[in-house]
Design a protein around this motif. Structure first.
Motif, PDB file in Angstrom:
ATOM      1  N   CYS A  49       0.854  -1.189   0.000  1.00  0.00           N
ATOM      2  CA  CYS A  49       0.000   0.000   0.000  1.00  0.00           C
ATOM      3  C   CYS A  49       0.882   1.227   0.000  1.00  0.00           C
ATOM      4  O   CYS A  49       1.917   1.264   0.677  1.00  0.00           O
ATOM      5  N   ILE A  50       0.504   2.250  -0.757  1.00  0.00           N
ATOM      6  CA  ILE A  50       1.169   3.540  -0.652  1.00  0.00           C
ATOM      7  C   ILE A  50       0.413   4.330   0.409  1.00  0.00           C
ATOM      8  O   ILE A  50      -0.829   4.383   0.402  1.00  0.00           O
ATOM      9  N   THR A  51       1.140   4.937   1.329  1.00  0.00           N
ATOM     10  CA  THR A  51       0.487   5.598   2.460  1.00  0.00           C
ATOM     11  C   THR A  51      -0.254   6.860   2.054  1.00  0.00           C
ATOM     12  O   THR A  51      -0.997   7.420   2.861  1.00  0.00           O
ATOM     13  N   TYR A  52      -0.106   7.283   0.815  1.00  0.00           N
ATOM     14  CA  TYR A  52      -0.937   8.351   0.251  1.00  0.00           C
ATOM     15  C   TYR A  52      -2.418   7.983   0.369  1.00  0.00           C
ATOM     16  O   TYR A  52      -3.286   8.863   0.441  1.00  0.00           O
ATOM     17  N   GLU A  63       3.455   7.492  13.579  1.00  0.00           N
ATOM     18  CA  GLU A  63       2.806   6.540  14.468  1.00  0.00           C
ATOM     19  C   GLU A  63       1.376   6.233  14.021  1.00  0.00           C
ATOM     20  O   GLU A  63       0.964   5.070  13.982  1.00  0.00           O
ATOM     21  N   ALA A  64       0.627   7.282  13.678  1.00  0.00           N
ATOM     22  CA  ALA A  64      -0.751   7.081  13.215  1.00  0.00           C
ATOM     23  C   ALA A  64      -0.766   6.328  11.895  1.00  0.00           C
ATOM     24  O   ALA A  64      -1.598   5.427  11.682  1.00  0.00           O
ATOM     25  N   THR A  65       0.156   6.669  10.995  1.00  0.00           N
ATOM     26  CA  THR A  65       0.227   5.991   9.698  1.00  0.00           C
ATOM     27  C   THR A  65       0.489   4.505   9.882  1.00  0.00           C
ATOM     28  O   THR A  65      -0.111   3.659   9.193  1.00  0.00           O
ATOM     29  N   PRO A  83       5.123  11.561   6.763  1.00  0.00           N
ATOM     30  CA  PRO A  83       5.216  10.898   8.067  1.00  0.00           C
ATOM     31  C   PRO A  83       6.652  10.663   8.520  1.00  0.00           C
ATOM     32  O   PRO A  83       6.983  10.877   9.689  1.00  0.00           O
ATOM     33  N   ALA A  84       7.517  10.226   7.611  1.00  0.00           N
ATOM     34  CA  ALA A  84       8.904   9.923   7.979  1.00  0.00           C
ATOM     35  C   ALA A  84       9.679  11.194   8.305  1.00  0.00           C
ATOM     36  O   ALA A  84      10.435  11.247   9.284  1.00  0.00           O
ATOM     37  N   GLU A  85       9.507  12.216   7.482  1.00  0.00           N
ATOM     38  CA  GLU A  85      10.288  13.431   7.689  1.00  0.00           C
ATOM     39  C   GLU A  85       9.816  14.202   8.919  1.00  0.00           C
ATOM     40  O   GLU A  85      10.633  14.803   9.633  1.00  0.00           O
ATOM     41  N   SER A  86       8.532  14.181   9.197  1.00  0.00           N
ATOM     42  CA  SER A  86       8.058  14.836  10.418  1.00  0.00           C
ATOM     43  C   SER A  86       8.588  14.089  11.641  1.00  0.00           C
ATOM     44  O   SER A  86       8.957  14.705  12.655  1.00  0.00           O
ATOM     45  N   PHE A  87       8.655  12.756  11.559  1.00  0.00           N
ATOM     46  CA  PHE A  87       9.214  11.942  12.640  1.00  0.00           C
ATOM     47  C   PHE A  87      10.681  12.297  12.868  1.00  0.00           C
ATOM     48  O   PHE A  87      11.162  12.303  14.011  1.00  0.00           O
ATOM     49  N   ALA A  88      11.375  12.596  11.782  1.00  0.00           N
ATOM     50  CA  ALA A  88      12.800  12.920  11.871  1.00  0.00           C
ATOM     51  C   ALA A  88      13.055  14.368  12.267  1.00  0.00           C
ATOM     52  O   ALA A  88      14.208  14.769  12.426  1.00  0.00           O
TER      53      ALA A  88
END
Length: 342
Positions: A49-52, A63-65, A83-88
């Protein structure tokens, strides 16, 4: 079966001790580790699945994703950059991107913006440029350990990341940003990065060569401009250039040779967006799976029969019915895949 095995494991250890455990229980730790984790690999075909697909949901954090993905029963994904960049730790923006895309789309379609709209669009573009400069600065000094932490968090939940799609590979991005995107993808465990095909041979050559340098494949996505030979130049430029094929858009473009394309390019397809679109004669709509013209069943069965290795990524683009949500719709798409492959 999982419950039965858990009961037998508990009984065997409790009643007889480790020395008397039957040989078939030697894999018990692995069984326990996989228990209650998602599994969307069906008869050898990896459904991802693409998270888009979850863009309509309010919380876009990593986390929500992850919860959205596991709730759907998906165990492998193409991860969007957000999601990844905000986490970073990427700086946040208050830019109204939806409005900017709306005005930009109106302009690209040939419509004339009103004076007020043109002024608003100009302000949004200036704001976007300023934010882009800030993001580029952050990317040049990011700690990649945060991406490794995210990879572990997802892996512990049973989800692998096969592709990463940050907005770092465009013609306006610096070499440093492109390198960052590839390094981040590697830290996430991805085999390839994805981006919209730039329709620029010089840029696909550049990205392919950078992919060779950083040991990262670059898979180009296409919309209705896809043709049987659409990727040929990029593929010839570098062994690191590849396809992020979109089966639904290919059908909406009016092509009837999709099975031949898959057979020809399967070794260079690294992931495939899957959706049910109509042919031009039927209106090109994005529809709930099983009601459009994309031969999803035939494609999945071909992948199973020929043991193609690339994942079929569910991409939710049809209108979500009232009373449903993105998670329920992706779940239904996965069930459609299961019915095609069992």
């Amino acid at each position: 079966m999982n419950k039965r095995r858990a009961f037998l494991i508990k009984s065997a250890f409790g009643a007889a001790g480790m020395a008397l455990v039957p040989s078939w229980l030697n894999g018990a730790p692995a069984i326990i580790k996989r228990y209650n984790k998602p599994d969307s690999k069906i008869n050898g075909v990896q459904i991802g699945c693409i998270t888009y697909s979850f863009r309509s949901l309010p919380d876009q954090s990593a986390e929500a994703t992850l919860k959205y993905v596991t709730d759907c029963g998906i165990n492998a994904i193409e991860l969007m950059g957000g999601p990844a960049e905000s986490f970073a730790g990427m700086p946040e923006s208050n830019l109204d991107r939806r409005r900017m895309y709306q005005l930009g789309g109106k302009q690209r379609s040939g419509e004339t913006l009103t004076a007020e709209e043109a002024k608003e669009f100009g302000s949004l573009q200036e704001e976007a440029a300023a934010y882009g400069t800030e993001v580029a600065k952050w990317r040049n000094q990011v700690d990649f350990k945060k991406f490794e932490q995210l990879r572990k968090m997802y892996k512990d939940a049973g989800v692998s990341i096969y592709a990463f799609k940050p907005s770092a590979f465009g013609k306006s991005n610096s070499d440093a940003e492109i390198a960052y995107g590839m390094k981040a993808a590697k830290a996430l465990g991805a085999s390839h990065v994805t981006l919209e095909h730039p329709s620029d041979d010089a840029h696909t050559l550049k990205l392919g060569k950078m992919g060779e340098r950083y040991n990262m494949a670059v898979a180009y996505h296409g919309h209705e401009q896809q043709t049987f030979t659409f990727w040929d130049t990029a593929l010839a430029q570098s062994p690191r250039n590849a396809l992020n094929f979109d089966a639904g858009h290919y059908i909406a473009a009016g092509h009837t040779d999709i099975m031949a394309l898959l057979e020809k390019q399967h070794s260079r397809i690294l992931s495939m967006h899957t959706k049910d679109r109509q042919t031009p004669a039927n209106g090109k709509g994005n529809l709930p799976w099983g009601t459009g013209d994309t031969p999803i069943v035939e494609i999945l069965q071909m992948m199973r029969q020929n043991k193609y290795k690339f994942p079929a990524s569910i991409e939710l683009e049809h209108q979500i019915p009232e009373g449903s949500d993105a998670i329920k719709e992706v779940q239904q798409c996965l069930e459609y895949c299961k019915s095609a492959l069992v």
